[in-house]
Design a protein around this motif. Structure first.
Motif, short mmCIF file in Angstrom:
data_model
loop_
_atom_site.label_atom_id
_atom_site.label_comp_id
_atom_site.label_asym_id
_atom_site.label_seq_id
_atom_site.Cartn_x
_atom_site.Cartn_y
_atom_site.Cartn_z
N GLU A 129 0.83 -1.21 0.00
CA GLU A 129 0.00 0.00 0.00
C GLU A 129 0.86 1.25 0.00
O GLU A 129 0.54 2.23 -0.67
CB GLU A 129 -0.93 0.00 1.21
N ALA A 130 1.95 1.23 0.76
CA ALA A 130 2.84 2.39 0.82
C ALA A 130 3.46 2.66 -0.54
O ALA A 130 3.53 3.82 -0.98
CB ALA A 130 3.92 2.16 1.87
N GLN A 146 3.72 5.96 -5.44
CA GLN A 146 3.65 6.04 -6.91
C GLN A 146 2.55 7.02 -7.33
O GLN A 146 2.75 7.83 -8.24
CB GLN A 146 3.40 4.66 -7.51
N GLU A 147 1.39 6.92 -6.68
CA GLU A 147 0.28 7.82 -7.01
C GLU A 147 0.62 9.27 -6.74
O GLU A 147 0.11 10.18 -7.39
CB GLU A 147 -0.98 7.41 -6.23
N ARG A 179 9.52 9.13 -7.20
CA ARG A 179 10.38 8.21 -7.95
C ARG A 179 10.91 7.14 -7.00
O ARG A 179 11.43 7.45 -5.93
CB ARG A 179 11.53 9.01 -8.57
N LEU A 180 10.75 5.90 -7.38
CA LEU A 180 11.16 4.77 -6.55
C LEU A 180 12.33 4.03 -7.17
O LEU A 180 12.43 3.92 -8.39
CB LEU A 180 10.00 3.79 -6.37
N ILE A 181 13.19 3.50 -6.34
CA ILE A 181 14.22 2.57 -6.80
C ILE A 181 13.60 1.19 -6.91
O ILE A 181 13.86 0.44 -7.83
CB ILE A 181 15.43 2.58 -5.84
N ILE A 207 11.45 -4.54 2.22
CA ILE A 207 11.86 -3.14 2.07
C ILE A 207 11.70 -2.65 0.64
O ILE A 207 11.59 -3.43 -0.30
CB ILE A 207 13.34 -2.95 2.50
N ALA A 208 11.72 -1.34 0.50
CA ALA A 208 11.76 -0.67 -0.80
C ALA A 208 12.43 0.68 -0.58
O ALA A 208 12.23 1.32 0.45
CB ALA A 208 10.36 -0.50 -1.38
N PHE A 209 13.21 1.10 -1.57
CA PHE A 209 13.91 2.38 -1.48
C PHE A 209 13.27 3.42 -2.38
O PHE A 209 12.84 3.11 -3.49
CB PHE A 209 15.38 2.22 -1.86
N LEU A 210 13.25 4.66 -1.90
CA LEU A 210 12.80 5.81 -2.67
C LEU A 210 14.04 6.47 -3.26
O LEU A 210 15.09 6.49 -2.62
CB LEU A 210 12.08 6.81 -1.78
N HIS A 211 13.93 6.97 -4.48
CA HIS A 211 15.08 7.58 -5.13
C HIS A 211 15.40 8.92 -4.47
O HIS A 211 14.50 9.75 -4.27
CB HIS A 211 14.83 7.77 -6.62
#
Length: 133
Positions: free
Chosen positions: A88-89, A94-95, A99-101, A114-118
């Motif tokens: 969801e995050a 994205q919405e 920009r995401l890595i 995990i997920a990284f943001l650019h």
């Protein structure tokens, strides 16, 4: 979306030497160490309150942490924020045009997803979002 600062990731050249400072000088005890092959790092966890310091040592010369140290030297590499639902995050970010890595969660240290943001979307700060059980 964000519930707390999960951890602060610090890039170091020598994990064991750096641990001596945090344990002997700062009085913060390491609770565990692990190697995350996918990310080419050895990690040590040092809880402080309900957050952690995460020390990161590259296991290869071409790993992301090694590249960070080569460019910027040792120091704070990222800040991780805890979220309840990483899918969801990611969708929400994205919405909002961030920009995401990572557009899909990946495995991180300590069993986290995990997920990284650019950094170009976050004023130059590498931000990680993290979901742990």
């Amino acid at each position: 979306m964000v519930t707390k600062i999960d951890h602060i990731g610090i890039a170091v050249k020598n994990l064991d030497e750096t641990l001596k400072f945090y344990e002997d000088v700062m009085g913060i005890k390491c609770t565990s160490k692990e190697e995350v092959e996918e990310q080419k790092v050895r990690v040590a966890f040092l809880p402080v309150g309900d957050s952690e310091v995460e020390l990161l040592e590259s296991t290869t010369e071409d790993g992301p942490v090694a590249k960070f140290i080569e460019k910027r030297g040792e120091g704070v590499q990222h800040i991780a924020f805890k979220v309840d639902n990483i899918e969801e995050a990611i969708k929400d970010l994205q919405e909002k045009g961030v920009r995401l890595i990572d557009e899909k969660p990946r495995y991180g240290a300590g069993g986290a997803r995990i997920a990284f943001l650019h950094p170009k979307s976050t004023s130059g700060v590498l931000i990680e979002i993290s979901e742990r059980d």
